[in-house]
Every structure is written in structure tokens, then in C-alpha cells.
Design an enzyme around this catalytic site. Structure first.
Site, short mmCIF file in Angstrom:
data_model
loop_
_atom_site.label_atom_id
_atom_site.label_comp_id
_atom_site.label_asym_id
_atom_site.label_seq_id
_atom_site.Cartn_x
_atom_site.Cartn_y
_atom_site.Cartn_z
N THR A 1 20.17 2.90 9.37
CA THR A 1 21.57 2.56 9.64
C THR A 1 21.77 1.05 10.30
O THR A 1 20.53 0.27 10.54
CB THR A 1 21.92 3.42 10.81
OG1 THR A 1 21.05 3.34 11.96
CG2 THR A 1 21.84 5.09 10.44
N SER B 1 6.89 6.79 11.25
CA SER B 1 8.23 7.53 10.99
C SER B 1 8.90 7.23 9.59
O SER B 1 9.18 5.94 9.62
CB SER B 1 9.19 7.41 12.37
OG SER B 1 8.69 7.66 13.62
N MET C 1 10.65 -7.11 4.97
CA MET C 1 10.54 -7.96 6.21
C MET C 1 11.82 -8.49 6.38
O MET C 1 12.15 -9.43 7.25
CB MET C 1 9.52 -8.73 6.26
CG MET C 1 8.14 -8.00 6.21
SD MET C 1 8.09 -6.80 7.49
CE MET C 1 7.88 -7.64 9.00
N HIS D 1 8.58 3.10 9.46
CA HIS D 1 8.28 2.33 10.62
C HIS D 1 6.92 2.88 11.13
O HIS D 1 6.80 4.05 11.29
CB HIS D 1 9.36 2.41 11.54
CG HIS D 1 9.33 1.64 12.82
ND1 HIS D 1 9.44 0.29 12.76
CD2 HIS D 1 8.64 1.78 13.97
CE1 HIS D 1 9.20 -0.33 13.79
NE2 HIS D 1 8.79 0.67 14.62
N ILE E 1 15.96 -8.32 7.54
CA ILE E 1 17.09 -7.45 8.28
C ILE E 1 18.29 -7.60 7.37
O ILE E 1 18.71 -8.56 6.74
CB ILE E 1 17.56 -7.95 9.75
CG1 ILE E 1 16.03 -7.82 10.50
CG2 ILE E 1 18.72 -7.31 10.19
CD1 ILE E 1 16.30 -8.45 11.93
N ASP F 1 15.72 0.14 13.28
CA ASP F 1 14.72 1.25 13.54
C ASP F 1 15.08 2.35 14.46
O ASP F 1 14.48 3.11 15.01
CB ASP F 1 13.53 0.54 14.41
CG ASP F 1 12.80 -0.62 13.80
OD1 ASP F 1 12.89 -0.60 12.32
OD2 ASP F 1 12.38 -1.38 14.35
N ARG G 1 22.83 -14.86 5.13
CA ARG G 1 22.52 -13.40 4.53
C ARG G 1 23.39 -12.62 4.00
O ARG G 1 22.67 -11.89 3.07
CB ARG G 1 22.18 -12.72 6.01
CG ARG G 1 21.54 -11.38 5.83
CD ARG G 1 21.06 -10.96 7.01
NE ARG G 1 21.94 -10.16 7.89
CZ ARG G 1 21.77 -9.81 9.29
NH1 ARG G 1 20.67 -10.08 9.88
NH2 ARG G 1 23.01 -9.61 9.98
N SER H 1 0.99 -1.27 0.00
CA SER H 1 -0.07 -0.05 0.07
C SER H 1 0.91 1.19 -0.08
O SER H 1 0.50 2.39 -0.65
CB SER H 1 -0.95 0.11 1.26
OG SER H 1 -0.61 0.13 2.62
C1 GRF Z 1 3.73 -0.56 6.98
O1 GRF Z 1 3.01 -0.62 8.08
C2 GRF Z 1 5.34 -0.01 7.36
O2 GRF Z 1 4.88 0.84 8.05
C3 GRF Z 1 5.91 -1.07 7.82
O3 GRF Z 1 5.11 -2.21 6.85
C4 GRF Z 1 3.90 -2.11 6.62
C5 GRF Z 1 4.06 -2.00 4.99
O4 GRF Z 1 2.60 -1.96 4.37
N1 GRF Z 1 7.20 -1.04 7.59
P1 GRF Z 1 2.23 -2.06 2.77
O5 GRF Z 1 3.00 -3.17 2.36
O6 GRF Z 1 2.98 -0.79 2.35
O7 GRF Z 1 1.01 -1.87 2.63
#
Ligand code: GRF
Length: 224
Positions: free
Chosen positions: A146, A141, A95, A114, A97, A150, A70, A18
């Protein structure tokens, strides 16, 4: 009027997309002088890949499960990103690291969104964290990435109230709407070269924005 060529950006995501949609909408409406050169996902099933495809944006998969560790995944990701020569790499619900070498390679041109008012509620399940803590205010935010997870310098924040009787679903929807406002705006500031990093603090147009009532020296409010 800005007649410069749109800045090339690459977006990394793992899920819904989104925020990608909000960025594409801002580009289409002329609010954001950028061009999404590629959307890259570690997750072949990410719905965000369909969002990209529907907008005619090239997609690429770098599946972390195909790499032994990784470091190898990060290297493959870097190679894929760098083929597009982006001015900015945008994490939008990515998602995995990222390792120190990756972060160093993109230092100052890698940003994330975040879903909390950092430094509050780092990590996962931020809306549940906010509700459990009895927070009166919550938000999102945008920050430079870095190796402090977060914890990178904050570029922009959006605040939303926590309402009586809020659930994770209601609160997260309110925060997400705010995310969709601030992420395109923060990207615009970056591509217009209005952001500078000084001593770990972000400046907009060379200045902090204390008049906007924010608490820390590196907080820039949603306005402008
Ligand atoms: C959002 O809540 C963002 O803050 C977090 O992951 C979610 C991603 O949502 N990092 P989308 O895939 O952009 O809908």
C-alpha cells in the site's frame, strides 16, 4: 488436484534474485501453480536477471535513470508489466519506491517481502536494526503493498531466533532462508485465491489464524 492453468505472475527486482530463484524452484517442483511471465528490473546489472535468463524467463529493463521523474518511470513500468497481464505482481528485492498511482493500479495484486517481523524494523538495514535493538527474534514478512511504506497488510511471517554473537551476515542468512520458504507459499495462497483482504486485514481461507500464536489479528503464520 488443481488442474487450473498456472497463474501469470511478473516479478520485479533490483539485485541478487535469490527469492526469484526460490519462486522458480517452487514452480518447477510443482508446489506453486504459477508461471513467471517476465522478470523486470530497474537495474541492468542486477544478477537476478541472469537467474531469470538461466530459467528461460523473459527479462526486461526499465531503467529509472532513463526517465525524468518517478511518475514517468512508474508509467513506463506499468506499461511493461501490463503487457504480460499478470494476476499478481511480486516485488522481490525491488529497490525503488513506487508512487501512489502505481500502487493504486495494482491494489490487491502487488506484494512484497520485507526482511523483518513487521511492523518492527521498517526501511533499510533491518538486520542491523534488529541487532542494535537487542531483538531476541527476527524474521521476514510478506505483505500487500500500500502507499504506507512497509506498512501494508501482512500475509505471512517467518520467525527466526537471534543467536548470541550474531552478526548482520549470520542473521541475514538465517532470515533469507526463511524468506525462501514463505514467499512461494504466500504466492501460492494468492494464486489459489485463498487470501482475502477485509478491513485492511488478510484472511486465509476466510479465517484469521489466532491458534498459531501470532500477535495481531492479521498475522498468518508460516504453517499450512
Ligand atoms: C531480501 O532480503 C528481501 O527481503 C528484500 O530484498 C532482499 C532481496 O534479496 N526485500 P534477493 O534479491 O531476493 O536475493
Amino acid at each position: 488436484m488443481n488442474t487450473a492453468a498456472p497463474a501469470p505472475i511478473v516479478i520485479l527486482l533490483s539485485g541478487r534474485g535469490s527469492n526469484l530463484q526460490a519462486i522458480l524452484d517452487a514452480i518447477r517442483s510443482g508446489e506453486l501453480p504459477a508461471s513467471v511471465r517476465a522478470v523486470i528490473s530497474n537495474n541492468p546489472q542486477a544478477p537476478g536477471l541472469q537467474v531469470a535468463a538461466a530459467a528461460g524467463v523473459p527479462t526486461e529493463i526499465v531503467d529509472h535513470r532513463s526517465y525524468p521523474d518517478r511518475a514517468a518511470f512508474d508509467r513506463a513500468l506499468m506499461t511493461t508489466i501490463d503487457r504480460h497481464q499478470p494476476a499478481l505482481v511480486v516485488l522481490a528485492g525491488f529497490m525503488r519506491i513506487l508512487g501512489a498511482d502505481f500502487i493504486q493500479h495494482y491494489a490487491g495484486r502487488l506484494i512484497n517481502i520485507h526482511p523483518s517481523l513487521l511492523p518492527a524494523f521498517k526501511g533499510l538495514n533491518t538486520h542491523a536494526q534488529a541487532l542494535a535493538a537487542g531483538a531476541r527474534e527476527h524474521g521476514a514478512s510478506v505483505h500487500f503493498v500500500t502507499s504506507d511504506l512497509d506498512g501494508g497488510p501482512v500475509i505471512a511471517q517467518a520467525r527466526v531466533p537471534v543467536e548470541p554473537g550474531d552478526t548482520v551476515e549470520r542473521l541475514s542468512a538465517r532470515v533469507l532462508a526463511a524468506e525462501h520458504r514463505i514467499y512461494p507459499k504466500a504466492i501460492r495462497w494468492f494464486v489459489e485465491q485463498r487470501l482475502t483482504l477485509r478491513n485492511g486485514h488478510v484472511l486465509l481461507d476466510g479465517a484469521c489464524r489466532p491458534e498459531q500464536g501470532l500477535t495481531g489479528p492479521n498475522r498468518i503464520a508460516e504453517a499450512s
